[in-house]
Design a protein around this motif. Structure first.
Motif, PDB file in Angstrom:
ATOM      1  N   GLY A  44      -1.474   8.418  -1.379  1.00 17.93           N
ATOM      2  CA  GLY A  44      -2.847   8.022  -1.161  1.00 17.93           C
ATOM      3  C   GLY A  44      -3.068   6.556  -0.900  1.00 17.93           C
ATOM      4  O   GLY A  44      -4.173   6.075  -1.021  1.00 17.93           O
ATOM      5  N   GLY A  45      -2.053   5.796  -0.565  1.00 16.17           N
ATOM      6  CA  GLY A  45      -2.285   4.424  -0.157  1.00 16.17           C
ATOM      7  C   GLY A  45      -1.400   3.407  -0.831  1.00 16.17           C
ATOM      8  O   GLY A  45      -0.665   3.701  -1.768  1.00 16.17           O
ATOM      9  N   ILE A  46      -1.515   2.194  -0.329  1.00 21.15           N
ATOM     10  CA  ILE A  46      -0.737   1.074  -0.847  1.00 21.15           C
ATOM     11  C   ILE A  46      -1.292   0.636  -2.198  1.00 21.15           C
ATOM     12  O   ILE A  46      -2.497   0.497  -2.363  1.00 21.15           O
ATOM     13  CB  ILE A  46      -0.789  -0.108   0.137  1.00 21.15           C
ATOM     14  N   ILE A  47      -0.397   0.414  -3.133  1.00 22.12           N
ATOM     15  CA  ILE A  47      -0.741  -0.150  -4.433  1.00 22.12           C
ATOM     16  C   ILE A  47      -0.019  -1.496  -4.497  1.00 22.12           C
ATOM     17  O   ILE A  47       1.212  -1.546  -4.455  1.00 22.12           O
ATOM     18  CB  ILE A  47      -0.306   0.773  -5.584  1.00 22.12           C
ATOM     19  N   CYS A  48      -0.773  -2.568  -4.556  1.00 21.16           N
ATOM     20  CA  CYS A  48      -0.205  -3.914  -4.480  1.00 21.16           C
ATOM     21  C   CYS A  48       0.914  -4.120  -5.491  1.00 21.16           C
ATOM     22  O   CYS A  48       1.966  -4.677  -5.155  1.00 21.16           O
ATOM     23  CB  CYS A  48      -1.289  -4.968  -4.687  1.00 21.16           C
ATOM     24  N   GLU A  49       0.708  -3.679  -6.712  1.00 17.61           N
ATOM     25  CA  GLU A  49       1.684  -3.907  -7.774  1.00 17.61           C
ATOM     26  C   GLU A  49       3.010  -3.197  -7.510  1.00 17.61           C
ATOM     27  O   GLU A  49       4.007  -3.496  -8.157  1.00 17.61           O
ATOM     28  CB  GLU A  49       1.106  -3.466  -9.126  1.00 17.61           C
ATOM     29  N   GLN A  50       3.035  -2.262  -6.557  1.00 13.43           N
ATOM     30  CA  GLN A  50       4.270  -1.552  -6.237  1.00 13.43           C
ATOM     31  C   GLN A  50       4.951  -2.083  -4.975  1.00 13.43           C
ATOM     32  O   GLN A  50       6.026  -1.613  -4.621  1.00 13.43           O
ATOM     33  CB  GLN A  50       3.977  -0.054  -6.072  1.00 13.43           C
ATOM     34  N   LEU A  51       4.347  -3.059  -4.324  1.00 11.80           N
ATOM     35  CA  LEU A  51       4.955  -3.636  -3.124  1.00 11.80           C
ATOM     36  C   LEU A  51       6.076  -4.587  -3.495  1.00 11.80           C
ATOM     37  O   LEU A  51       5.978  -5.304  -4.492  1.00 11.80           O
ATOM     38  CB  LEU A  51       3.921  -4.432  -2.320  1.00 11.80           C
ATOM     39  N   PRO A  52       7.133  -4.633  -2.684  1.00  5.68           N
ATOM     40  CA  PRO A  52       8.141  -5.668  -2.911  1.00  5.68           C
ATOM     41  C   PRO A  52       7.524  -7.032  -2.622  1.00  5.68           C
ATOM     42  O   PRO A  52       6.610  -7.146  -1.796  1.00  5.68           O
ATOM     43  CB  PRO A  52       9.248  -5.332  -1.912  1.00  5.68           C
ATOM     44  N   LEU A  53       7.984  -8.053  -3.287  1.00  5.78           N
ATOM     45  CA  LEU A  53       7.398  -9.389  -3.165  1.00  5.78           C
ATOM     46  C   LEU A  53       7.358  -9.869  -1.725  1.00  5.78           C
ATOM     47  O   LEU A  53       6.403 -10.526  -1.310  1.00  5.78           O
ATOM     48  CB  LEU A  53       8.158 -10.386  -4.039  1.00  5.78           C
ATOM     49  N   GLU A  54       8.370  -9.531  -0.928  1.00  6.33           N
ATOM     50  CA  GLU A  54       8.418 -10.007   0.451  1.00  6.33           C
ATOM     51  C   GLU A  54       7.403  -9.330   1.371  1.00  6.33           C
ATOM     52  O   GLU A  54       7.250  -9.729   2.518  1.00  6.33           O
ATOM     53  CB  GLU A  54       9.836  -9.892   1.029  1.00  6.33           C
ATOM     54  N   LEU A  55       6.669  -8.344   0.878  1.00 10.39           N
ATOM     55  CA  LEU A  55       5.618  -7.701   1.674  1.00 10.39           C
ATOM     56  C   LEU A  55       4.231  -7.879   1.064  1.00 10.39           C
ATOM     57  O   LEU A  55       3.245  -7.382   1.602  1.00 10.39           O
ATOM     58  CB  LEU A  55       5.910  -6.199   1.832  1.00 10.39           C
ATOM     59  N   CYS A  56       4.128  -8.569  -0.033  1.00 12.00           N
ATOM     60  CA  CYS A  56       2.877  -8.671  -0.777  1.00 12.00           C
ATOM     61  C   CYS A  56       1.791  -9.433  -0.029  1.00 12.00           C
ATOM     62  O   CYS A  56       0.720  -8.884   0.257  1.00 12.00           O
ATOM     63  CB  CYS A  56       3.141  -9.315  -2.132  1.00 12.00           C
ATOM     64  N   SER A  57       2.056 -10.702   0.263  1.00  6.83           N
ATOM     65  CA  SER A  57       1.023 -11.526   0.903  1.00  6.83           C
ATOM     66  C   SER A  57       0.624 -10.926   2.247  1.00  6.83           C
ATOM     67  O   SER A  57       1.477 -10.466   2.997  1.00  6.83           O
ATOM     68  CB  SER A  57       1.538 -12.952   1.110  1.00  6.83           C
ATOM     69  N   PHE A  58      -0.667 -10.935   2.522  1.00  8.81           N
ATOM     70  CA  PHE A  58      -1.242 -10.441   3.771  1.00  8.81           C
ATOM     71  C   PHE A  58      -1.163  -8.925   3.894  1.00  8.81           C
ATOM     72  O   PHE A  58      -1.173  -8.380   4.988  1.00  8.81           O
ATOM     73  CB  PHE A  58      -0.633 -11.150   4.986  1.00  8.81           C
ATOM     74  N   SER A  59      -1.121  -8.236   2.749  1.00  8.23           N
ATOM     75  CA  SER A  59      -1.226  -6.779   2.728  1.00  8.23           C
ATOM     76  C   SER A  59      -2.567  -6.416   2.106  1.00  8.23           C
ATOM     77  O   SER A  59      -3.171  -7.218   1.396  1.00  8.23           O
ATOM     78  CB  SER A  59      -0.086  -6.166   1.907  1.00  8.23           C
ATOM     79  N   VAL A  60      -3.014  -5.198   2.388  1.00 13.58           N
ATOM     80  CA  VAL A  60      -4.287  -4.707   1.853  1.00 13.58           C
ATOM     81  C   VAL A  60      -4.027  -3.346   1.216  1.00 13.58           C
ATOM     82  O   VAL A  60      -3.387  -2.478   1.815  1.00 13.58           O
ATOM     83  CB  VAL A  60      -5.359  -4.576   2.964  1.00 13.58           C
ATOM     84  N   SER A  61      -4.521  -3.158   0.013  1.00 16.02           N
ATOM     85  CA  SER A  61      -4.288  -1.923  -0.731  1.00 16.02           C
ATOM     86  C   SER A  61      -5.082  -0.758  -0.150  1.00 16.02           C
ATOM     87  O   SER A  61      -5.961  -0.946   0.694  1.00 16.02           O
ATOM     88  CB  SER A  61      -4.687  -2.115  -2.194  1.00 16.02           C
ATOM     89  N   GLY A  62      -4.792   0.424  -0.642  1.00 17.02           N
ATOM     90  CA  GLY A  62      -5.519   1.618  -0.237  1.00 17.02           C
ATOM     91  C   GLY A  62      -6.990   1.562  -0.612  1.00 17.02           C
ATOM     92  O   GLY A  62      -7.829   2.187   0.031  1.00 17.02           O
ATOM     93  N   SER A  63      -7.317   0.786  -1.631  1.00 12.88           N
ATOM     94  CA  SER A  63      -8.716   0.645  -2.050  1.00 12.88           C
ATOM     95  C   SER A  63      -9.437  -0.447  -1.261  1.00 12.88           C
ATOM     96  O   SER A  63     -10.616  -0.697  -1.493  1.00 12.88           O
ATOM     97  CB  SER A  63      -8.786   0.338  -3.543  1.00 12.88           C
TER      98      SER A  63
END
Length: 135
Positions: A19-38
């Motif tokens: 059901g979507g991206i959860i920031c806390e589960q992203l690897p650090l190298e993909l974190c910045s400039f990502s947007v969660s499912g919410s």
């Protein structure tokens, strides 16, 4: 590079299943400039670990993106717009640098990277309202 492509392919499959991206589960190298499912921006935060070393974690911010959800910015956009995935937090300070603004406004960035452009438009709007000036 192949590992990154494989991870992205797997993460998009996983997003659909969960059901979507959860920031806390992203690897650090993909974190910045990502947007969660919410629809909230992910941001890289640093903190001191118990042993005194500096550690990083990906967190969900309170900044809501109205038009983009479940988004991991591409490396092409990161390079085109002149941003750094190792950026900690969210700041408008880079808008004061002419070189950064030129890259952000370039066709390669402005026409192809709506997430990054949206972020800096929002940051610029907040900066103007806080300091009471208009452009």
């Amino acid at each position: 590079m192949a590992m990154m492509i494989l991870f992205l392919a797997f993460s998009f499959f996983l997003q659909g299943a969960l059901g979507g991206i959860i920031c806390e589960q992203l690897p650090l190298e993909l974190c910045s400039f990502s947007v969660s499912g919410s629809g909230k921006r992910c941001l890289l935060e640093n903190y001191a670990a118990t042993d005194g070393t500096m550690t990083y974690q990906c967190k969900t911010s309170e900044v809501v993106v109205d038009v983009i959800h479940d988004w991991i910015e591409t490396d092409v956009c990161i390079n085109s717009c002149g941003v750094d995935r190792k950026s900690v937090g969210i700041s408008s300070d880079s808008l004061l640098q002419p070189q950064f603004t030129a890259k952000l406004c370039s066709d390669a960035c402005y026409q192809n990277c709506p997430n990054i452009v949206n972020l800096y438009i929002q940051l610029g709007s907040r900066r103007r309202s806080v300091f009471g000036y208009s452009v």
